[in-house]
Design a protein around this motif. Structure first.
Motif, short mmCIF file in Angstrom:
data_model
loop_
_atom_site.label_atom_id
_atom_site.label_comp_id
_atom_site.label_asym_id
_atom_site.label_seq_id
_atom_site.Cartn_x
_atom_site.Cartn_y
_atom_site.Cartn_z
N GLU A 171 7.79 16.43 -3.59
CA GLU A 171 7.66 16.63 -2.15
C GLU A 171 6.19 16.61 -1.75
N LYS A 172 5.33 17.15 -2.61
CA LYS A 172 3.90 17.17 -2.34
C LYS A 172 3.35 15.75 -2.20
N ASP A 173 3.88 14.80 -2.97
CA ASP A 173 3.44 13.41 -2.86
C ASP A 173 3.78 12.83 -1.49
N LEU A 174 4.98 13.11 -1.02
CA LEU A 174 5.38 12.66 0.32
C LEU A 174 4.50 13.32 1.37
N ASP A 175 4.25 14.61 1.23
CA ASP A 175 3.38 15.31 2.17
C ASP A 175 1.98 14.72 2.18
N ASN A 176 1.45 14.38 0.99
CA ASN A 176 0.13 13.76 0.92
C ASN A 176 0.12 12.41 1.63
N SER A 199 0.83 -1.21 0.00
CA SER A 199 0.00 0.00 0.00
C SER A 199 0.86 1.26 0.00
N ILE A 200 1.95 1.23 0.74
CA ILE A 200 2.85 2.39 0.75
C ILE A 200 3.44 2.58 -0.64
N ARG A 201 3.95 1.50 -1.21
CA ARG A 201 4.58 1.59 -2.53
C ARG A 201 3.58 2.01 -3.61
N ALA A 202 2.32 1.63 -3.43
CA ALA A 202 1.28 1.98 -4.41
C ALA A 202 0.74 3.39 -4.22
N PHE A 203 1.14 4.05 -3.13
CA PHE A 203 0.64 5.40 -2.87
C PHE A 203 1.10 6.32 -4.00
N GLU A 204 0.22 7.20 -4.42
CA GLU A 204 0.53 8.10 -5.55
C GLU A 204 1.82 8.87 -5.30
N GLY A 205 2.74 8.76 -6.23
CA GLY A 205 4.00 9.48 -6.15
C GLY A 205 5.15 8.67 -5.58
N CYS A 206 4.87 7.52 -4.96
CA CYS A 206 5.94 6.67 -4.43
C CYS A 206 6.45 5.78 -5.55
N ASN A 207 7.73 5.90 -5.86
CA ASN A 207 8.33 5.15 -6.95
C ASN A 207 9.24 4.01 -6.49
N PHE A 208 9.51 3.94 -5.18
CA PHE A 208 10.49 2.97 -4.69
C PHE A 208 10.37 2.89 -3.18
N LEU A 209 10.53 1.69 -2.62
CA LEU A 209 10.47 1.52 -1.17
C LEU A 209 11.33 0.33 -0.76
N GLU A 210 12.17 0.55 0.22
CA GLU A 210 12.97 -0.54 0.80
C GLU A 210 13.03 -0.37 2.31
N LEU A 211 13.24 -1.50 2.99
CA LEU A 211 13.46 -1.51 4.43
C LEU A 211 14.81 -2.16 4.68
N SER A 261 -1.97 11.16 5.14
CA SER A 261 -3.00 10.21 4.73
C SER A 261 -3.47 9.31 5.88
N GLU A 262 -4.61 8.71 5.68
CA GLU A 262 -5.15 7.73 6.61
C GLU A 262 -4.21 6.52 6.71
N LEU A 263 -3.62 6.14 5.58
CA LEU A 263 -2.68 5.02 5.56
C LEU A 263 -1.51 5.29 6.49
N PHE A 264 -0.85 6.42 6.32
CA PHE A 264 0.30 6.75 7.17
C PHE A 264 -0.11 6.85 8.63
N ASN A 265 -1.22 7.52 8.91
CA ASN A 265 -1.66 7.69 10.30
C ASN A 265 -1.91 6.35 10.98
N GLY A 266 -2.47 5.39 10.25
CA GLY A 266 -2.68 4.06 10.83
C GLY A 266 -1.38 3.33 11.10
N ILE A 267 -0.46 3.42 10.16
CA ILE A 267 0.85 2.78 10.34
C ILE A 267 1.61 3.44 11.49
N TRP A 268 1.60 4.76 11.50
CA TRP A 268 2.35 5.51 12.51
C TRP A 268 1.79 5.28 13.91
N ALA A 269 0.47 5.16 14.03
CA ALA A 269 -0.14 4.92 15.35
C ALA A 269 0.40 3.63 15.96
N LYS A 270 0.59 2.61 15.15
CA LYS A 270 1.14 1.34 15.66
C LYS A 270 2.65 1.43 15.88
N THR A 271 3.35 2.04 14.93
CA THR A 271 4.81 2.05 14.96
C THR A 271 5.36 2.89 16.10
#
Length: 98
Positions: free
Chosen positions: A59-64, A28-40, A68-78
């Motif tokens: 930068e606007k894509d990262l800010d979005n 879901s993170i990688r599929a977020f609009e503007g994300c072109n690459f993700l690694e851990l 987002s609800e996606l980030f807020n859910g992940i961040w709440a747990k992390t």
């Protein structure tokens, strides 16, 4: 393009939960609009230290994403799993050699 590097220090008892949360959300993170690459990454010597490395079209894509609800859910747990303050950098790629 913007490169985002985030350093996360996780409590040892939470590393499995952290990895499971990343696994559950990475597509879901990688599929977020503007994300072109993700690694851990995981530090070889300190296995409780992780880094995310992502590429964003604008930068606007990262800010979005960060608003987002996606980030807020992940961040709440992390954020409950930290044993140190997270650090983040937004950088420009200057060179790449393959």
């Amino acid at each position: 393009m913007l490169v985002r590097i985030v350093k996360l220090s996780i409590n040892p008892e939470n590393t499995d939960s952290f990895l499971a949360n990343f696994e559950a959300n990475k597509i879901s993170i990688r599929a977020f609009e503007g994300c072109n690459f993700l690694e851990l990454y995981r530090d070889q010597n300190n296995t409780d230290l992780f880094f995310t490395y992502s590429h964003w079209k604008l930068e606007k894509d990262l800010d979005n994403y960060r608003n987002s609800e996606l980030f807020n859910g992940i961040w709440a747990k992390t954020k409950k799993m930290f044993n140190g303050k997270p650090e983040a950098w937004s950088v420009d790629k200057l060179a790449r050699l393959d």
